[in-house]
Design a protein around this motif. Structure first.
Motif, PDB file in Angstrom:
ATOM      1  N   ILE A 118       0.854  -1.189   0.000  1.00  0.00           N
ATOM      2  CA  ILE A 118       0.000   0.000   0.000  1.00  0.00           C
ATOM      3  C   ILE A 118       0.890   1.238   0.000  1.00  0.00           C
ATOM      4  CG2 ILE A 118      -1.728   1.312   1.299  1.00  0.00           C
ATOM      5  CD1 ILE A 118      -2.557  -1.444   2.529  1.00  0.00           C
ATOM      6  N   VAL A 119       0.592   2.166  -0.907  1.00  0.00           N
ATOM      7  CA  VAL A 119       1.261   3.465  -0.961  1.00  0.00           C
ATOM      8  C   VAL A 119       0.171   4.501  -0.814  1.00  0.00           C
ATOM      9  CG1 VAL A 119       2.645   5.035  -2.358  1.00  0.00           C
ATOM     10  CG2 VAL A 119       3.043   2.564  -2.515  1.00  0.00           C
ATOM     11  N   ARG A 120       0.305   5.384   0.183  1.00  0.00           N
ATOM     12  CA  ARG A 120      -0.729   6.417   0.344  1.00  0.00           C
ATOM     13  C   ARG A 120      -0.119   7.701   0.905  1.00  0.00           C
ATOM     14  NH1 ARG A 120      -3.493   2.641   4.299  1.00  0.00           N
ATOM     15  NH2 ARG A 120      -2.204   2.848   6.140  1.00  0.00           N
ATOM     16  N   GLY A 121      -0.751   8.797   0.513  1.00  0.00           N
ATOM     17  CA  GLY A 121      -0.305  10.097   1.005  1.00  0.00           C
ATOM     18  C   GLY A 121       1.076  10.474   0.509  1.00  0.00           C
ATOM     19  N   VAL A 122       1.382  10.136  -0.744  1.00  0.00           N
ATOM     20  CA  VAL A 122       2.674  10.466  -1.328  1.00  0.00           C
ATOM     21  C   VAL A 122       2.479  11.637  -2.289  1.00  0.00           C
ATOM     22  CG1 VAL A 122       4.484   9.606  -2.859  1.00  0.00           C
ATOM     23  CG2 VAL A 122       3.618   8.149  -1.021  1.00  0.00           C
ATOM     24  N   ASP A 123       3.290  12.678  -2.129  1.00  0.00           N
ATOM     25  CA  ASP A 123       3.178  13.893  -2.932  1.00  0.00           C
ATOM     26  C   ASP A 123       4.453  14.088  -3.744  1.00  0.00           C
ATOM     27  OD1 ASP A 123       3.022  16.452  -3.993  1.00  0.00           O
ATOM     28  OD2 ASP A 123       2.412  17.398  -2.110  1.00  0.00           O
ATOM     29  N   LEU A 124       4.365  13.764  -5.033  1.00  0.00           N
ATOM     30  CA  LEU A 124       5.486  13.916  -5.964  1.00  0.00           C
ATOM     31  C   LEU A 124       5.109  14.910  -7.060  1.00  0.00           C
ATOM     32  CD1 LEU A 124       6.207  10.090  -6.332  1.00  0.00           C
ATOM     33  CD2 LEU A 124       7.316  11.681  -4.759  1.00  0.00           C
ATOM     34  N   ARG A 125       4.347  15.927  -6.709  1.00  0.00           N
ATOM     35  CA  ARG A 125       3.759  16.834  -7.698  1.00  0.00           C
ATOM     36  C   ARG A 125       4.767  17.597  -8.544  1.00  0.00           C
ATOM     37  NH1 ARG A 125       0.394  20.833  -4.140  1.00  0.00           N
ATOM     38  NH2 ARG A 125       0.529  19.120  -2.696  1.00  0.00           N
ATOM     39  N   PHE A 126       6.018  17.737  -8.088  1.00  0.00           N
ATOM     40  CA  PHE A 126       6.985  18.519  -8.859  1.00  0.00           C
ATOM     41  C   PHE A 126       7.660  17.704  -9.953  1.00  0.00           C
ATOM     42  CE2 PHE A 126       6.654  20.737  -4.785  1.00  0.00           C
ATOM     43  CZ  PHE A 126       6.217  21.961  -5.258  1.00  0.00           C
ATOM     44  N   GLY A 127       7.432  16.386  -9.968  1.00  0.00           N
ATOM     45  CA  GLY A 127       7.892  15.544 -11.062  1.00  0.00           C
ATOM     46  C   GLY A 127       9.395  15.438 -11.191  1.00  0.00           C
ATOM     47  N   GLY A 128       9.819  15.080 -12.410  1.00  0.00           N
ATOM     48  CA  GLY A 128      11.233  14.868 -12.653  1.00  0.00           C
ATOM     49  C   GLY A 128      11.590  15.118 -14.106  1.00  0.00           C
ATOM     50  N   LYS A 129      12.876  15.348 -14.327  1.00  0.00           N
ATOM     51  CA  LYS A 129      13.379  15.552 -15.675  1.00  0.00           C
ATOM     52  C   LYS A 129      13.712  14.213 -16.318  1.00  0.00           C
ATOM     53  CE  LYS A 129      15.635  19.987 -14.843  1.00  0.00           C
ATOM     54  NZ  LYS A 129      16.932  20.697 -14.927  1.00  0.00           N
ATOM     55  N   SER A 130      13.447  14.103 -17.604  1.00  0.00           N
ATOM     56  CA  SER A 130      13.878  12.938 -18.362  1.00  0.00           C
ATOM     57  C   SER A 130      15.405  12.950 -18.412  1.00  0.00           C
ATOM     58  CB  SER A 130      13.305  12.999 -19.772  1.00  0.00           C
ATOM     59  OG  SER A 130      13.777  11.927 -20.534  1.00  0.00           O
ATOM     60  N   TYR A 131      16.024  11.775 -18.412  1.00  0.00           N
ATOM     61  CA  TYR A 131      17.479  11.717 -18.308  1.00  0.00           C
ATOM     62  C   TYR A 131      18.195  12.492 -19.408  1.00  0.00           C
ATOM     63  CZ  TYR A 131      18.141   8.327 -22.057  1.00  0.00           C
ATOM     64  OH  TYR A 131      18.200   7.712 -23.278  1.00  0.00           O
ATOM     65  N   GLN A 132      17.574  12.667 -20.573  1.00  0.00           N
ATOM     66  CA  GLN A 132      18.226  13.396 -21.654  1.00  0.00           C
ATOM     67  C   GLN A 132      18.507  14.851 -21.284  1.00  0.00           C
ATOM     68  OE1 GLN A 132      15.370  11.602 -21.996  1.00  0.00           O
ATOM     69  NE2 GLN A 132      15.362  10.473 -23.918  1.00  0.00           N
ATOM     70  N   PRO A 167      -0.670  -4.473  -5.367  1.00  0.00           N
ATOM     71  CA  PRO A 167      -0.287  -3.091  -5.042  1.00  0.00           C
ATOM     72  C   PRO A 167      -1.521  -2.189  -5.003  1.00  0.00           C
ATOM     73  CG  PRO A 167       0.126  -3.520  -7.343  1.00  0.00           C
ATOM     74  CD  PRO A 167      -0.412  -4.803  -6.755  1.00  0.00           C
ATOM     75  N   ARG A 168      -1.496  -1.191  -4.143  1.00  0.00           N
ATOM     76  CA  ARG A 168      -2.588  -0.213  -4.086  1.00  0.00           C
ATOM     77  C   ARG A 168      -1.972   1.159  -3.805  1.00  0.00           C
ATOM     78  NH1 ARG A 168      -7.876  -1.135  -0.639  1.00  0.00           N
ATOM     79  NH2 ARG A 168      -8.160  -2.523  -2.398  1.00  0.00           N
ATOM     80  N   VAL A 169      -2.326   2.140  -4.652  1.00  0.00           N
ATOM     81  CA  VAL A 169      -1.877   3.516  -4.461  1.00  0.00           C
ATOM     82  C   VAL A 169      -3.098   4.350  -4.156  1.00  0.00           C
ATOM     83  CG1 VAL A 169      -0.724   5.481  -5.526  1.00  0.00           C
ATOM     84  CG2 VAL A 169       0.064   3.166  -6.051  1.00  0.00           C
ATOM     85  N   GLN A 170      -3.043   5.078  -3.039  1.00  0.00           N
ATOM     86  CA  GLN A 170      -4.178   5.894  -2.595  1.00  0.00           C
ATOM     87  C   GLN A 170      -3.707   7.307  -2.267  1.00  0.00           C
ATOM     88  OE1 GLN A 170      -4.971   3.407   0.845  1.00  0.00           O
ATOM     89  NE2 GLN A 170      -6.854   2.689  -0.098  1.00  0.00           N
ATOM     90  N   GLN A 171      -4.543   8.287  -2.551  1.00  0.00           N
ATOM     91  CA  GLN A 171      -4.333   9.669  -2.143  1.00  0.00           C
ATOM     92  C   GLN A 171      -2.904  10.147  -2.404  1.00  0.00           C
ATOM     93  OE1 GLN A 171      -5.433   8.852   1.885  1.00  0.00           O
ATOM     94  NE2 GLN A 171      -7.535   9.493   1.569  1.00  0.00           N
ATOM     95  N   SER A 172      -2.447   9.941  -3.629  1.00  0.00           N
ATOM     96  CA  SER A 172      -1.088  10.305  -4.001  1.00  0.00           C
ATOM     97  C   SER A 172      -1.098  11.136  -5.280  1.00  0.00           C
ATOM     98  CB  SER A 172      -0.235   9.043  -4.201  1.00  0.00           C
ATOM     99  OG  SER A 172      -0.139   8.328  -2.996  1.00  0.00           O
ATOM    100  N   MET A 173      -0.065  11.964  -5.462  1.00  0.00           N
ATOM    101  CA  MET A 173       0.051  12.811  -6.642  1.00  0.00           C
ATOM    102  C   MET A 173       1.431  12.636  -7.259  1.00  0.00           C
ATOM    103  SD  MET A 173      -1.606  16.454  -5.611  1.00  0.00           S
ATOM    104  CE  MET A 173      -0.779  16.671  -4.061  1.00  0.00           C
ATOM    105  N   CYS A 174       1.470  12.525  -8.586  1.00  0.00           N
ATOM    106  CA  CYS A 174       2.734  12.446  -9.322  1.00  0.00           C
ATOM    107  C   CYS A 174       2.718  13.504 -10.402  1.00  0.00           C
ATOM    108  CB  CYS A 174       2.911  11.065  -9.952  1.00  0.00           C
ATOM    109  SG  CYS A 174       3.074   9.735  -8.775  1.00  0.00           S
ATOM    110  N   GLY A 175       3.791  14.264 -10.481  1.00  0.00           N
ATOM    111  CA  GLY A 175       3.904  15.315 -11.492  1.00  0.00           C
ATOM    112  C   GLY A 175       4.584  14.821 -12.742  1.00  0.00           C
ATOM    113  N   GLY A 176       4.649  15.689 -13.742  1.00  0.00           N
ATOM    114  CA  GLY A 176       5.246  15.333 -15.029  1.00  0.00           C
ATOM    115  C   GLY A 176       6.739  15.462 -15.010  1.00  0.00           C
TER     116      GLY A 176
END
Length: 176
Positions: A118-132, A167-176
């Motif tokens: 279980i993954v919950r309450g994870v905030d990754l809203r700022f995302g990441g750069k592609s390796y290039q 796997p279960r992801v709840q209440q989480s955000m992922c950015g671009g």
């Protein structure tokens, strides 16, 4: 942190940050998933708990961290976790962009058929750069050999190609 923490063969483990700030030593060069110059040594991961051939057993709890990636060339994989038991990863917040161009912040593998992750309450809203667009010098690889199942993602939560569990992801955000 100037090196990763790798634990294989353990069971019933908890790593709780209570709002501890995760940051890593400077990285001046990286090739693929390994640091080649700077203060940080080893794979681009803070924590690796279990591996596909020897997943964590029993219960695992991980959380309460703030990943501070606001500087230049920052952003490692926070957790690479393979389990045959029950895992909870929660309450983790990213500040800044994942800018090393390596593995995304989380690989959570419910490896065994009865495993639960279980993954919950994870905030990754700022995302990441592609390796290039980073200092990562890796070349595209087509898979096979040691590269099978390696994640090229830089901004989210991935699993493993051999995952069989739940796997279960709840209440989480992922950015671009």
């Amino acid at each position: 942190m100037n090196t990763n923490h790798r634990h294989v063969g353990l069971q019933n483990l908890g790593i709780i940050g209570n709002n501890a700030v995760l940051t890593h030593g400077t990285v001046e060069a990286i090739d693929g998933f390994d640091m080649t110059s700077g203060e940080y040594h080893g794979p681009a991961q803070h924590f690796k708990i279990g591996v596909p051939d020897n997943p964590h057993k029993g219960k695992f709890v991980f959380g309460g961290f703030i990943a501070n990636w606001r500087g230049k060339n920052e952003g490692m994989q926070i957790l690479n976790h393979h389990t045959n038991g029950t895992s909870v990863t929660e309450n983790i917040r990213q500040q800044g962009i994942h800018s090393l161009g390596c593995q995304g912040p989380f690989r959570i593998d419910a490896h065994g058929a009865n495993a639960k992750a279980i993954v919950r309450g994870v905030d990754l809203r700022f995302g990441g750069k592609s390796y290039q667009f980073t200092i990562n010098t890796r070349q595209e690889r087509s898979g096979g050999g040691t590269e099978t199942g390696r994640s090229w993602a830089t901004s989210g939560i991935t699993t493993h190609p051999e995952a069989k569990g739940h796997p279960r992801v709840q209440q989480s955000m992922c950015g671009g």
